[in-house]
Design a protein around this motif. Structure first.
Motif, PDB file in Angstrom:
ATOM      1  N   ILE A  65      -2.389   7.881  19.667  1.00 29.98           N
ATOM      2  CA  ILE A  65      -2.847   7.631  21.036  1.00 29.98           C
ATOM      3  C   ILE A  65      -4.371   7.616  21.085  1.00 29.98           C
ATOM      4  O   ILE A  65      -4.991   6.762  21.742  1.00 29.98           O
ATOM      5  N   GLY A  66      -5.012   8.556  20.382  1.00 27.69           N
ATOM      6  CA  GLY A  66      -6.468   8.590  20.361  1.00 27.69           C
ATOM      7  C   GLY A  66      -7.066   7.333  19.757  1.00 27.69           C
ATOM      8  O   GLY A  66      -7.997   6.737  20.313  1.00 27.69           O
ATOM      9  N   VAL A 190     -17.738   5.104  18.830  1.00 21.14           N
ATOM     10  CA  VAL A 190     -16.275   5.077  18.772  1.00 21.14           C
ATOM     11  C   VAL A 190     -15.744   6.324  18.070  1.00 21.14           C
ATOM     12  O   VAL A 190     -14.753   6.922  18.502  1.00 21.14           O
ATOM     13  N   THR A 191     -16.391   6.725  16.992  1.00 16.61           N
ATOM     14  CA  THR A 191     -15.947   7.921  16.260  1.00 16.61           C
ATOM     15  C   THR A 191     -16.007   9.166  17.136  1.00 16.61           C
ATOM     16  O   THR A 191     -15.086   9.991  17.132  1.00 16.61           O
ATOM     17  N   PRO A 195     -11.988  12.213  19.650  1.00 11.28           N
ATOM     18  CA  PRO A 195     -11.559  13.533  20.147  1.00 11.28           C
ATOM     19  C   PRO A 195     -11.375  13.585  21.652  1.00 11.28           C
ATOM     20  O   PRO A 195     -10.468  14.266  22.144  1.00 11.28           O
ATOM     21  N   THR A 196     -12.204  12.861  22.394  1.00  9.36           N
ATOM     22  CA  THR A 196     -12.060  12.843  23.849  1.00  9.36           C
ATOM     23  C   THR A 196     -10.720  12.252  24.262  1.00  9.36           C
ATOM     24  O   THR A 196     -10.052  12.774  25.167  1.00  9.36           O
ATOM     25  N   VAL A 199      -7.961  14.806  23.474  1.00 20.87           N
ATOM     26  CA  VAL A 199      -7.959  15.907  24.448  1.00 20.87           C
ATOM     27  C   VAL A 199      -7.361  15.445  25.768  1.00 20.87           C
ATOM     28  O   VAL A 199      -6.641  16.201  26.439  1.00 20.87           O
ATOM     29  N   ALA A 200      -7.623  14.211  26.160  1.00 20.40           N
ATOM     30  CA  ALA A 200      -7.068  13.693  27.412  1.00 20.40           C
ATOM     31  C   ALA A 200      -5.546  13.651  27.348  1.00 20.40           C
ATOM     32  O   ALA A 200      -4.865  14.116  28.273  1.00 20.40           O
ATOM     33  N   GLU A 201      -4.991  13.114  26.264  1.00 21.48           N
ATOM     34  CA  GLU A 201      -3.525  13.072  26.124  1.00 21.48           C
ATOM     35  C   GLU A 201      -2.949  14.471  26.064  1.00 21.48           C
ATOM     36  O   GLU A 201      -1.919  14.761  26.694  1.00 21.48           O
TER      37      GLU A 201
END
Length: 223
Positions: A65-66, A190-191, A195-196, A199-201
């Motif tokens: 997903i990320g 992009v890298t 992580p953002t 964390v959202a998912e």
């Protein structure tokens, strides 16, 4: 039961599986020498399921997903940022106003509202796809602004003017002359965005409005 010893080893035989979904194998990196002995590296949950195995499967879902969310944000950010910075004028004004509206929206409440609108009757695959879209909706604005700024700085450079005088089309100017000079910056942005997205998912699933069992993700495991 600490009194019962279960000898373990590397590359032991166990349950059959397909390596990468293609190669039939029954060797495992680590496992009990006696296949009847249980081996839970991180323990088991209340239903007796191996936590380590679920963590591995959850990592696959959360990471995918990320990465997919970042890919979608990358496409939106680069395309809209390039158009905005290259053409300028009313096109630039329109895109920048859209970016400002999207950036002004509070991230977490918007994610919660969009995720809560997903019908409960949808299959896990459909929910997975929609969560990926939701996560990527707000991640493209900063990249678009950075790409726009670089385009504004580079579109008057000598190599761009020379390519234009040589008869290069606008698409060629954008994708063959200007964008390659931004590759290192785009890769860095992009890298850091991966992580953002994860964390959202994880946050949505932890709050119970993202992915739900039987799908396994980090948020589902935390919940």
């Amino acid at each position: 039961d600490e009194t019962k010893v279960a000898p373990s080893g590397f590359f032991v035989k166990g349950a059959a599986y397909d390596l990468w979904g293609l190669i039939p194998m029954n060797r495992h990196l680590i496992g009990p020498l006696n296949q009847n002995d249980p081996m839970y590296l991180l323990g088991a949950d209340r239903l007796g399921r191996d936590v380590f195995s679920r963590l591995v499967y959850g990592t696959r879902v959360s990471m995918s997903i990320g990465l997919v969310g970042v890919a979608m944000s990358l496409i939106l950010g680069v395309v809209l940022g390039s158009i905005s910075g290259f053409y300028g004028g009313w096109v630039d004004t329109l895109i920048q106003r859209v970016i400002e509206v999207v950036s002004a929206m509070p991230t977490i409440p918007l994610w919660l509202g969009l995720a809560a609108a997903i019908p409960l009757t949808w299959s896990p695959v459909n929910v997975y796809f929609v969560i990926t879209i939701i996560v990527s909706l707000l991640g493209w604005t900063s990249l678009a602004r950075e790409v726009r700024g670089r385009f504004l700085a580079l579109r008057g450079e000598d190599f761009v003017v020379a390519a234009r005088l040589d008869g290069s089309s606008e698409a060629r100017l954008i994708f063959r002359h200007i964008l390659p000079s931004l590759t290192s910056h785009i890769l860095a942005v992009v890298t850091l965005a991966v992580p953002t997205m994860i964390v959202a998912e994880t946050s949505l699933s932890f709050l119970g409005i993202g992915l739900k069992p039987p799908v396994v993700s980090w948020g589902v495991l935390l919940q």
